[in-house]
Design an enzyme around this catalytic site. Structure first.
Site, PDB file in Angstrom:
ATOM      1  N   CYS A  88       0.858  -1.185   0.000  1.00 32.55           N
ATOM      2  CA  CYS A  88       0.000   0.000   0.000  1.00 32.55           C
ATOM      3  C   CYS A  88       0.891   1.231   0.000  1.00 32.55           C
ATOM      4  CB  CYS A  88      -0.922  -0.008   1.219  1.00 32.55           C
ATOM      5  SG  CYS A  88      -1.986   1.443   1.335  1.00 32.55           S
ATOM      6  N   CYS A 219      -5.049   6.095  -3.754  1.00 37.02           N
ATOM      7  CA  CYS A 219      -4.406   4.776  -3.654  1.00 37.02           C
ATOM      8  C   CYS A 219      -2.993   4.928  -4.185  1.00 37.02           C
ATOM      9  CB  CYS A 219      -5.183   3.745  -4.469  1.00 37.02           C
ATOM     10  SG  CYS A 219      -4.346   2.143  -4.617  1.00 37.02           S
TER      11      CYS A 219
END
Length: 274
Positions: A88, A219
């Site tokens: 991530c 993201c």
């Protein structure tokens, strides 16, 4: 149920609950993660970052994560639905900010362990945090079914799977009210889906539907995947990628990708949700 400390942080409004667990004593279940990430009954977040010493995990690390062993701290990342994710990009930046904030590291350059290996961190003079994301892998093309039709794009791996699709209509007009329908043969474990427009030289607008979290404000790995999809293979480029929650910069060259952007800690406290 136990009381434990937590922090809350975000990177371009991709937000996370941070749980300090240096000695790996916490048994974090899917139900725990869902409770913590619930925006009405919990703290609220797109995922959970468990802060644990890498040596505690030892042999449980998969081969792809072995380089993580050289980092003192490991980011155990969980999506909002409780599923485990490999990587991530915004989460690593927020994780790095937390380590700095509480004094677990005191340097402008260090590494963080992830399930995609060790990631280099640089704290920039303006306060932004840059993550060395490593090599970005193109894996062909595929498609996704959205509420208003089918989109086509590039399969990209940034340590986790993505489908990055350039579209003609403005991303602001998209209907992302339901999960994109992916080809199970191309994405047996699902994928993040990015939709993007080229809006100016070196500038992309993007929206993203994250596997396990739904549409998010940003993201990090998706920003990198989008920049890679927009760059002719084998070429270097620098992109500003604008998302609902702000803007990040991606530099791509033969050595890999670097993601730069803000990361902040907004709250600290104690929770009994676990």
């Amino acid at each position: 149920m136990v009381d434990m400390r937590f922090a809350k942080g975000h990177g371009t409004e991709n937000d996370f609950v941070i749980l300090p667990d240096p000695d790996g004593e916490l048994e974090l279940t899917k139900e725990d993660v869902r409770s913590l990430c619930d925006r009405r009954a919990g703290i609220g977040g797109d995922g959970v970052l468990r802060v644990v010493r890498t040596r505690v995990l030892g042999e449980t690390l998969a081969p792809a994560a072995r380089t993580a062993e050289r980092a003192e701290w490991f980011m155990d990342y969980r999506n909002a639905d409780g599923s485990i994710a490999e990587m991530c990009g915004n989460g690593v930046r927020v994780f790095a900010r937390y380590l700095l904030h509480v004094g677990l590291v005191d340097a402008d350059r260090f590494e963080i362990g992830t399930r995609d290996g060790a990631k280099g961190v640089t704290v920039e003079a303006n306060g932004d945090i840059t993550i060395d994301m490593g090599r970005v892998e193109r894996q062909g093309v595929s498609s996704a079914g959205l509420a208003r039709g089918v989109v086509h794009g590039a399969q990209i791996s940034v340590g986790n799977p993505h489908l990055a699709c350039e579209i003609d209509e403005p991303v602001a007009d998209l209907d992302l009210s339901r999960p994109p329908e992916l080809d199970a043969d191309d994405f047996p474990e699902g994928a993040n889906v990015e939709l993007y427009n080229r809006v100016a030289p070196g500038v992309l607008d993007m929206r993203v539907y994250e596997r396990g979290s739904g549409e998010t404000r940003s993201c990090g790995t998706g920003i990198v995947a989008t920049a890679a999809a927009a760059t002719p293979e084998g070429q270097s480029a620098t992109w500003r990628v604008r998302v609902l929650g702000g803007e990040c910069t991606v530099e791509l060259d033969a050595s890999g990708a670097r993601l730069s952007g803000p990361a902040v800690i907004v709250a600290e406290g104690e929770t009994s949700l676990i």
